[in-house]
Design a protein around this motif. Sequence first.
Motif, PDB file in Angstrom:
ATOM      1  N   VAL A 108       0.858  -1.179   0.000  1.00 45.16           N
ATOM      2  CA  VAL A 108       0.000   0.000   0.000  1.00 45.16           C
ATOM      3  C   VAL A 108       0.895   1.229   0.000  1.00 45.16           C
ATOM      4  N   SER A 109       0.535   2.232  -0.807  1.00 44.37           N
ATOM      5  CA  SER A 109       1.262   3.492  -0.811  1.00 44.37           C
ATOM      6  C   SER A 109       0.292   4.636  -0.548  1.00 44.37           C
ATOM      7  N   LYS A 110       0.837   5.766  -0.201  1.00 45.26           N
ATOM      8  CA  LYS A 110       0.019   6.938   0.124  1.00 45.26           C
ATOM      9  C   LYS A 110       0.451   8.110  -0.740  1.00 45.26           C
ATOM     10  N   ARG A 111      -0.535   8.789  -1.328  1.00 47.37           N
ATOM     11  CA  ARG A 111      -0.264   9.943  -2.173  1.00 47.37           C
ATOM     12  C   ARG A 111      -0.943  11.177  -1.600  1.00 47.37           C
ATOM     13  N   GLY A 112      -0.355  12.331  -1.899  1.00 44.87           N
ATOM     14  CA  GLY A 112      -0.952  13.584  -1.461  1.00 44.87           C
ATOM     15  C   GLY A 112      -0.639  14.701  -2.438  1.00 44.87           C
ATOM     16  N   ARG A 113      -1.417  15.798  -2.331  1.00 39.84           N
ATOM     17  CA  ARG A 113      -1.213  16.982  -3.153  1.00 39.84           C
ATOM     18  C   ARG A 113      -1.317  18.213  -2.267  1.00 39.84           C
ATOM     19  N   ASN A 114      -0.736  19.296  -2.756  1.00 46.49           N
ATOM     20  CA  ASN A 114      -0.943  20.562  -2.076  1.00 46.49           C
ATOM     21  C   ASN A 114      -2.271  21.178  -2.453  1.00 46.49           C
ATOM     22  N   THR A 115      -2.712  20.924  -3.690  1.00 45.79           N
ATOM     23  CA  THR A 115      -4.011  21.394  -4.131  1.00 45.79           C
ATOM     24  C   THR A 115      -4.705  20.266  -4.845  1.00 45.79           C
ATOM     25  N   GLY A 116      -6.023  20.316  -4.839  1.00 46.34           N
ATOM     26  CA  GLY A 116      -6.793  19.234  -5.425  1.00 46.34           C
ATOM     27  C   GLY A 116      -7.079  19.452  -6.894  1.00 46.34           C
ATOM     28  N   ILE A 117      -7.556  18.423  -7.518  1.00 47.78           N
ATOM     29  CA  ILE A 117      -7.969  18.487  -8.917  1.00 47.78           C
ATOM     30  C   ILE A 117      -9.325  19.162  -9.000  1.00 47.78           C
ATOM     31  N   ALA A 118      -9.524  19.995  -9.986  1.00 48.95           N
ATOM     32  CA  ALA A 118     -10.816  20.635 -10.183  1.00 48.95           C
ATOM     33  C   ALA A 118     -11.763  19.638 -10.817  1.00 48.95           C
ATOM     34  N   VAL A 119     -12.850  19.352 -10.130  1.00 48.78           N
ATOM     35  CA  VAL A 119     -13.817  18.370 -10.608  1.00 48.78           C
ATOM     36  C   VAL A 119     -15.174  19.030 -10.705  1.00 48.78           C
ATOM     37  N   VAL A 160      -3.509   2.303  -3.511  1.00 52.22           N
ATOM     38  CA  VAL A 160      -3.141   3.685  -3.221  1.00 52.22           C
ATOM     39  C   VAL A 160      -4.156   4.333  -2.299  1.00 52.22           C
ATOM     40  N   LEU A 161      -3.672   4.881  -1.190  1.00 49.38           N
ATOM     41  CA  LEU A 161      -4.467   5.751  -0.330  1.00 49.38           C
ATOM     42  C   LEU A 161      -4.149   7.187  -0.744  1.00 49.38           C
ATOM     43  N   PHE A 162      -5.173   7.952  -1.092  1.00 45.89           N
ATOM     44  CA  PHE A 162      -4.903   9.312  -1.545  1.00 45.89           C
ATOM     45  C   PHE A 162      -5.707  10.312  -0.729  1.00 45.89           C
ATOM     46  N   ASP A 163      -5.249  11.549  -0.779  1.00 49.50           N
ATOM     47  CA  ASP A 163      -5.867  12.635  -0.031  1.00 49.50           C
ATOM     48  C   ASP A 163      -6.433  13.655  -1.001  1.00 49.50           C
ATOM     49  N   SER A 212     -11.061  12.386  -7.718  1.00 51.44           N
ATOM     50  CA  SER A 212     -11.139  13.144  -6.478  1.00 51.44           C
ATOM     51  C   SER A 212     -11.769  12.276  -5.401  1.00 51.44           C
ATOM     52  N   SER A 213     -11.827  12.806  -4.192  1.00 51.08           N
ATOM     53  CA  SER A 213     -12.460  12.070  -3.096  1.00 51.08           C
ATOM     54  C   SER A 213     -13.905  11.732  -3.423  1.00 51.08           C
ATOM     55  N   ALA A 214     -14.555  12.587  -4.225  1.00 54.06           N
ATOM     56  CA  ALA A 214     -15.955  12.350  -4.569  1.00 54.06           C
ATOM     57  C   ALA A 214     -16.158  11.118  -5.425  1.00 54.06           C
ATOM     58  N   THR A 215     -15.080  10.591  -6.005  1.00 54.26           N
ATOM     59  CA  THR A 215     -15.193   9.387  -6.823  1.00 54.26           C
ATOM     60  C   THR A 215     -15.547   8.171  -5.988  1.00 54.26           C
ATOM     61  N   GLY A 216     -15.117   8.145  -4.750  1.00 54.13           N
ATOM     62  CA  GLY A 216     -15.308   6.957  -3.920  1.00 54.13           C
ATOM     63  C   GLY A 216     -14.247   5.919  -4.213  1.00 54.13           C
ATOM     64  N   PRO A 217     -14.189   4.847  -3.451  1.00 51.92           N
ATOM     65  CA  PRO A 217     -13.225   3.775  -3.705  1.00 51.92           C
ATOM     66  C   PRO A 217     -13.441   3.157  -5.086  1.00 51.92           C
ATOM     67  N   PHE A 218     -12.363   2.812  -5.772  1.00 54.45           N
ATOM     68  CA  PHE A 218     -12.527   2.192  -7.085  1.00 54.45           C
ATOM     69  C   PHE A 218     -11.294   1.378  -7.450  1.00 54.45           C
ATOM     70  N   VAL A 263      -9.464   7.439   2.467  1.00 57.07           N
ATOM     71  CA  VAL A 263     -10.071   6.840   3.659  1.00 57.07           C
ATOM     72  C   VAL A 263     -11.125   7.736   4.298  1.00 57.07           C
ATOM     73  N   SER A 264     -11.221   9.011   3.873  1.00 58.59           N
ATOM     74  CA  SER A 264     -12.318   9.852   4.367  1.00 58.59           C
ATOM     75  C   SER A 264     -13.675   9.319   3.906  1.00 58.59           C
ATOM     76  N   PHE A 265     -13.654   8.430   2.908  1.00 57.03           N
ATOM     77  CA  PHE A 265     -14.891   7.779   2.456  1.00 57.03           C
ATOM     78  C   PHE A 265     -15.593   7.067   3.606  1.00 57.03           C
ATOM     79  N   TYR A 266     -14.838   6.511   4.524  1.00 52.67           N
ATOM     80  CA  TYR A 266     -15.448   5.773   5.624  1.00 52.67           C
ATOM     81  C   TYR A 266     -16.253   6.691   6.540  1.00 52.67           C
ATOM     82  N   ASP A 267     -15.810   7.934   6.699  1.00 53.38           N
ATOM     83  CA  ASP A 267     -16.588   8.901   7.471  1.00 53.38           C
ATOM     84  C   ASP A 267     -17.905   9.214   6.764  1.00 53.38           C
ATOM     85  N   GLU A 268     -17.851   9.338   5.434  1.00 51.34           N
ATOM     86  CA  GLU A 268     -19.054   9.593   4.635  1.00 51.34           C
ATOM     87  C   GLU A 268     -20.031   8.421   4.754  1.00 51.34           C
ATOM     88  N   LEU A 269     -19.497   7.235   4.719  1.00 47.25           N
ATOM     89  CA  LEU A 269     -20.333   6.040   4.790  1.00 47.25           C
ATOM     90  C   LEU A 269     -21.102   5.987   6.115  1.00 47.25           C
TER      91      LEU A 269
END
Length: 288
Positions: A14-25, A107-110, A121-127, A139-145
């Motif tokens: 498992v790897s973890k990715r992050g960005r300083n700014t998010g993708i515009a969706v 991949v765990l992403f932020d 984006s996070s709005a995509t959900g797990p896939f 993993v913020s998806f779990y809070d949404e769930l």
Amino acid sequence: MTFNPNSDIGGGRVSKRGRNTGIAVGGGLGVIALFVISQFLGVDLTGLVGGGAAPETESSLEQCQTGADANENVECRMVGAAASLDAYWAQEGPELGLDYVGPQDFVLFDQATTTGCGSASSATGPFYCPPDQTIYIDVSFYDELRGRFGSSGGPLAEMYVVAHEWGHHIQNLAGILERAQDGQTGPTSNAVRVELQADCFAGAWAANASEVPDESGTPFLQPITDAQIADALSAASAVGDDRIQEATQGQVTPHSFTHGSSEQRQRWFLTGFQQGAGACDTFSASQL
């Protein structure tokens, strides 16, 4: 489920990715609404669009080494789930006539990330993305769930999501995803059959997880409890098409189902749990 504290989860890729700014969706749909209308190969890819983004950083989760780590931290729990699922399918895959190899990455992403299927984006959900054979979860998806759709939560509920996506990898290896891609929706569509089979595969793993050992022979997980099964079923119910449609649009439209009803998702999870992966042929089932 609870990990044995001394089990070795260090092999979980498992790897973890992050960005300083998010993708515009574009669009304002929440994570679960997007989960429902996903139609590409019947897997959870809706919402993948292009956009400007800052460079990603990637790191390993080297701090996640034992079952005790997995019990204390959700990211380490993802590492432990990956280790357990990889070991389970290495045993079970050949029983199904499958030449098993694990996903290329998990991949765990932020907030946002780039994938072989496009930008997410996070709005995509797990896939699961077939072109790069990689599982993606914020993993913020779990809070949404839990918070929005009322899943009871719990470790097995979280790992059910991983096991479901791992099931899509199994389908990809078997050629099922490609054969099932016909663009149809509805209660008996191939899209729904793909999702219910992945639920069934998740149930088969859960039933055997406490017997799957690490390299030293220590089982990754302790025996499952009735309460933990209830947590997994609660998560399966929360992502049923009927429940999500009722919550997001105020009515149920079965002709647009892509993942199956809450009852179907629970029932096929239990089918795998009670009868094993060999009972998960949703494509031959006359009644879903």
